[in-house]
Design a protein around this motif. Structure first.
Motif, PDB file in Angstrom:
ATOM      1  N   GLU A  37     107.465  39.775   4.815  1.00  0.00           N
ATOM      2  CA  GLU A  37     106.192  39.052   4.870  1.00  0.00           C
ATOM      3  C   GLU A  37     106.203  38.003   5.977  1.00  0.00           C
ATOM      4  OE1 GLU A  37     103.704  35.771   2.219  1.00  0.00           O
ATOM      5  OE2 GLU A  37     105.246  36.987   1.257  1.00  0.00           O
ATOM      6  N   ALA A  38     107.326  37.278   6.096  1.00  0.00           N
ATOM      7  CA  ALA A  38     107.412  36.187   7.071  1.00  0.00           C
ATOM      8  C   ALA A  38     107.618  36.693   8.496  1.00  0.00           C
ATOM      9  CB  ALA A  38     108.546  35.244   6.690  1.00  0.00           C
ATOM     10  N   GLY A  39     108.094  37.922   8.628  1.00  0.00           N
ATOM     11  CA  GLY A  39     108.343  38.474   9.957  1.00  0.00           C
ATOM     12  C   GLY A  39     109.677  38.078  10.546  1.00  0.00           C
ATOM     13  N   CYS A  40     110.534  37.460   9.745  1.00  0.00           N
ATOM     14  CA  CYS A  40     111.884  37.100  10.182  1.00  0.00           C
ATOM     15  C   CYS A  40     112.730  36.827   8.948  1.00  0.00           C
ATOM     16  CB  CYS A  40     111.872  35.885  11.109  1.00  0.00           C
ATOM     17  SG  CYS A  40     110.958  34.472  10.463  1.00  0.00           S
ATOM     18  N   LYS A  41     114.046  36.846   9.139  1.00  0.00           N
ATOM     19  CA  LYS A  41     114.974  36.729   8.020  1.00  0.00           C
ATOM     20  C   LYS A  41     115.649  35.364   7.999  1.00  0.00           C
ATOM     21  CE  LYS A  41     116.437  41.617   8.319  1.00  0.00           C
ATOM     22  NZ  LYS A  41     115.954  41.952   9.674  1.00  0.00           N
TER      23      LYS A  41
END
Length: 236
Positions: free
Chosen positions: A162-166
């Motif tokens: 969802e956030a586009g990064c980990k």
């Protein structure tokens, strides 16, 4: 308990990691793995205790590669049981695929939480707004929480997809901070992983609690460190 010298802030929001922090990944996984072993494997070829140990070693390695952007989620899923079987010189691609599918179907429905997790959620939810921030597969995180009876405690559930990064990248923490509309000084991260949870929080200036039940030595400087979840009551 090992606290750093740190002034306890006026926290309003608590960000929790899920696997290994609240949801008992090892116990839930082992139940599924033992069921798979009983139904499909020969104890003489792949002893069940060794099967469990090898799985957790391989899984931890692959998740590290995933968290550091070296493999995709799909590659993790595809490689996991193939690599486990290779350790026993056992090659069965069809069974590897079947194990992956069954494991992902059954394990999230296991209900086990880590010791004192439910008690702490009862306690903390009366004082703070609670949220989940996870690198786990988004389609199964809610299933885990529903199965364990803890979904209702959390307001925001942010996944890396969802956030586009980990985690440990700053972006996922910034994304959750934006969603809760609260300064980072009033937020606290709680997690078990020194790289994804603790380094991630520290690099954005977010206070953090390192949940370290095995008391692993390290050189990081989290805001707080605990070895059991019940210790949270001593400062929250």
């Amino acid at each position: 308990m090992n606290f750093t010298e740190h002034k306890i802030a006026c926290y309003q929001h608590i960000f929790f990691d899920l696997d290994h922090t609240l949801w008992d990944f090892e116990k839930n996984s082992n139940e599924t793995l033992l069921e798979l072993h009983k139904d499909f494997l020969d104890e003489r070829i792949i002893p069940k205790e060794q099967f469990l140990a090898v799985f957790h070693e391989v899984n931890a390695h692959l998740w590290h590669l995933h968290d550091t952007e070296q493999i995709t989620a799909q590659e993790l899923r595809e490689k996991r049981f193939t690599m486990v079987f290779q350790e026993f010189d056992f090659h069965n691609p069809d069974l590897s695929i079947a194990f992956s599918q069954i494991y992902l179907e059954k394990t999230p429905r296991k209900p086990h939480l880590l010791p004192q997790a439910k008690e702490m959620l009862d306690y903390l939810s009366q004082k703070y707004k609670l949220h989940i921030i996870t690198n786990g597969f988004p389609e199964i995180q809610r299933i885990k929480m529903e199965s364990a009876g803890i979904l209702s405690y959390f307001q925001e559930i942010v996944t890396s997809q969802e956030a586009g990064c980990k985690k440990p990248q700053k972006g996922i923490f910034e994304y959750l901070l934006q969603k809760v509309q609260c300064p980072k000084e009033n937020c606290l991260m709680i997690g078990d992983n020194l790289l994804t949870d603790i380094e991630g929080a520290l690099q954005i200036g977010l206070d953090c609690v390192f949940y370290n039940p095995k008391k692993v030595p390290h050189n990081r400087k989290p805001s707080y460190e605990i070895s059991c979840l019940g210790e949270l009551k001593e400062f929250l």
